[in-house]
Structures are given as C-alpha cells and as structure tokens.
Design a protein around this motif. Structure first.
Motif: not given
Length: 470
Positions: A218-235
């Motif tokens: 919910e914060g305004m500061r930058p967010m990062r996202a990567i794919f995991t091996r299982q196809g989930h998204i880690f943020t």
C-alpha cells in the motif's frame, strides 16, 4: 506423539561470510547516481561496476581474478553521454554486456578476454528507441540476442540485438514510471511494477496484461517483483506506514496474498535476488548493511526466514553471481559482490557439509550458456525452458565468442515473420569513428606482423651463422 517443532530444511544453516581482504577489489569509485538499480553485474568471467566518470557515463569491467587495488588508469567502458543507470551481462555469451543510460540509449559491448590498453569506446551496437532515460535492462532467459529495456517514457521495448531492430514495443500499459521488470523462467511472461502501485503480469507477444493487482503493497515507495520457480510472484514494497514488506502472490488468484510479512522501518528499496535451484530469495536493501534470506516452500507460512548476514558497512549496490560461477567444492550456493563507496567485496553463502564429495541435492542441473531458441522463433510464439548443465565437475567458461550484428537491409521489402507491434528505425551505416578505429586496428596488426617477420628473419640469420661457425 512427539510434535516436530523445527522445520526441516537443508538450507536452515546457510551462513554468509565476507571474503578475505585480498579477495576484494579496491579503489573503485562507485557511481553516486540516485537510481535503484544494483550498479553491479557479474558472471563467471567478469565483474562490471558502474563508476563515477566525468563527461558522460562509464562502467569498469574487471576479470574476476583481478582482485586487490585497481589502477586508477584502468580502462573503462565509455560511450554514453550521460550517467549509466543499469548494466546486465548476456546469459548466453559471457563476453557481452548491455548498458542503459540517462542519455536515452542502450549500448551492447563486446568485452575482450585480455585487458584492453585504452578505454572501450565503440559498442557493437547502439539501440535507440526510448525518448527518455533508460533505467532497466534484462536479457531474455532462453532466446538468443533478445534484450528488454524499460525507460522513463513508461515504454518497454524488446530488441533483437543480432539485427538491431525492435521486436516489440509495449507503450500503452504503464501510465507512470516502471520500477521493475522480470522475465519468468522460459521468457513467456513479464512481471512489472509501476509507480501507479499496480503489479502486472504481461504477455509481451500478445501485447496484453493477463493479470494485475492494485496496491500489492500500500505504500507509495517503489515496489519490486520477481517470478519464483513455482510461477508465483515474490514482491517487496512498503506499507502505508512506510514499513518494508514482502509478499508472495499467486497470479491465478491475485485477490489475497499467499504470504505477506512486515519487516522493518528502513527506507531503502529492497532488491530481491532469487535462486530457483534452491528456492531461496535474498533481500539486499540499498543503504542497508545486511542481506536477509528466506526459503520459499509449499508449506505455510510459505516464506520462511532463514538468517541475516550482517556487516558494518552499508551497501551501495550488489552483484549476484549466476549458479555456474560458484565453487561447488566448497558447498557455495550463492555469491554476492557488495559495493562500498570505494571497493567491491565478495560475500559467500555456504551450506555447511562435512563431505568433500559433490552434493547433488545442493546443485541440481542449472541453466547453462546455450540459448534454447533464436529470436525469431520466440517472436513467432515458441517457448522453451533453459538448456541445463550439470555442475558436477565445476563450470569452465567457454572461450571468447563474438557477437555478430547483421543489420537487416531496409530495402528488403519482405515482411518479417511473427507478430510485430513496432517497426525498427532505419538502419544506420557504420559511423566514421568506427571505420577509422577499424582501419587503425588493421594498420597496427600489419605493423605487428611485419615486426614479427623481421624478428624471424634476424633469428634465422643468427641460426645460420651459428651453424656455419660450427
């Protein structure tokens, strides 16, 4: 019945250790640009670091073995007219690196195995298509010569570096600055985060968003996202109260997070580095002096805290070695290159084992340097998993391979195969500078050959005199 209290994991005791002082790289003026990229890229041959440079942007490339104090006159890679913001090594050629800059261009460079005598100033190719600064680069994980760039113009462009043309341009998906872009394991999807607080899953070849989640953090500061091996998204991101937070998401059901954990109140953006072979994610905050690492599993709470590597000095950036560059004989499962103000320090993550034998469970087959597809095959809709190699006998980088750029003839009117959303700019001929440099190189080589021939003649004469004298 006894209840198992401690979760079983072979990575529970992973520990980090800074390399000895003589293994660090000293006297490097790390860039002071305020940009949330890692400023460092590393592969089994070279270490590249964005550095301070007058009159434009530059980065330094050092052979991994060249530890210790770096000569202040060591050649740099210079060609950009404004600061370099991101660099990324090609996963399929250890001698090729791409750089993105505030000057709106992307340059692709061929790095020789020997130490050059002077600055490298001529890229193999310059890619021009963004109208504002380019801050994100990422090579395709399985297709040869496919490079993604994202710029301050909110556009993502996917290039064929082998021909210098635009394959795809995604220019109407992000209404604001793009903070991060990540390919999935076979390069069929992208996960993007944006200043509008939306996490998107994009199919680049269809040119459409296939799933999205507003305010994953919910914060305004930058967010990062990567794919995991299982196809989930880690943020990684921030709460409304500016606490740092990590999340795990299932893109098939973006309503509720799989896991969501608050961490601390530091304000540095967390850079996630993910190892699919071990399912460990390492979080390095810019300005932090620690690396926290977590194991992602199928059991609740899904993201398990493992440990923290702490040190005294804050990090300016971080490089992450691909698995094939690690020392398997020492049970090394990750290696970071931590940037200080004036040096770069390797940090080694190890699983303690008593046996000296190869540990199959720690080192499953991992992506090697061979691409699985050509650029045109990927563009036409084909997907392929990475070509895997075994690390049982260690990894030996292949000899220097040259990247050849073949610009398409703009007079050739045949339509290219596959879907295409954007046409390439007209193909520029070789610049006068490039021609002059090539002529100089040819002249220098000719002079060297003549000098060698004279030496051979002199040695033959000496040999004849000696034989005659006997």
């Amino acid at each position: 019945m006894s209840r198992r209290v401690v979760r079983q994991s072979k990575f529970r005791h992973v520990f980090g250790q800074a390399a000895k002082a003589d293994q660090a790289y000293e006297d490097i003026r790390v860039s002071k640009v305020t940009w949330d990229s890692s400023f460092c890229a590393v592969n089994p041959k070279f270490l590249a670091i964005i550095v301070e440079a007058g009159g434009g942007g530059a980065f330094i490339v050092l052979p991994l073995a060249k530890t210790g104090r770096v000569d202040k006159n060591y050649p740099l890679v210079t060609g950009h007219t404004a600061p370099v913001l991101d660099i990324d090594w090609c996963p399929h050629n250890d001698n090729v690196i791409a750089s993105a800059s505030d000057d709106t261009t992307i340059m692709v460079w061929q790095i020789p195995d020997y130490t050059p005598m002077r600055n490298i100033t001529e890229p193999i190719i310059t890619l021009e298509g963004h109208s504002k600064r380019v801050g994100i680069l990422s090579w395709h994980p399985t297709a040869r010569n496919v490079l993604l760039s994202a710029g301050g113009d909110n556009v993502i462009i996917i290039w064929n570096v082998g021909t210098g043309e635009v394959l795809l341009s995604l220019d109407d998906m992000h209404p604001d600055i793009i903070h991060s872009v990540c390919w999935n394991s076979n390069g069929s999807l992208l996960a993007t985060t944006c200043k509008d607080k939306t996490l998107r899953i994009v199919d680049p070849r269809k040119g459409q968003v296939v799933a999205e989640r507003f305010a994953a953090h919910e914060g305004m500061r930058p967010m990062r996202a990567i794919f995991t091996r299982q196809g989930h998204i880690f943020t990684t991101g921030f709460t409304r109260m500016s606490q740092r937070e990590l999340g795990l998401w299932d893109p098939n059901n973006f309503e509720e997070p799989v896991a969501l954990q608050e961490m601390d109140t530091s304000n540095g953006v967390l850079l996630p580095f993910y190892d699919p072979d071990s399912s460990i994610v390492y979080l390095c905050g810019k300005g932090d002096s620690s690396i926290r690492y977590f194991e992602i599993t199928d059991e609740p709470p899904f993201v398990h805290y493992l440990n923290t590597f702490g040190s005294k000095e804050p990090q300016r950036g971080m490089g992450f070695m691909p698995k094939r560059g690690l020392d398997v004989s020492k049970c090394e499962i990750a290696r970071f290159y931590k940037l200080h103000e004036r040096k770069c320090e390797p940090i080694i993550m190890t699983v303690p084992r008593k046996s000296d034998l190869f540990q199959d469970d720690l080192y499953p087959d991992t992506p090697g340097p061979e691409p699985a597809l050509e650029a045109d095959e990927w563009l036409s809709g084909q997907d392929a998993e990475p070509v895997l190699i075994s690390l049982r006998d260690g990894y030996v980088p292949p000899k220097h391979r040259e990247l050849r750029v073949t610009k398409r003839n703009i007079l050739d009117a045949r339509p290219p195969s596959g879907p295409r959303r954007s046409q390439s700019a007209s193909d520029a001929p070789l610049s006068q500078n490039t021609l002059e440099t090539l002529l100089e190189q040819v002249k220098a080589l000719r002079e060297q050959v003549q000098a060698q021939e004279q030496r051979i003649t002199a040695l033959e004469n000496m040999l004849c005199e000696l034989v005659d004298g006997d």
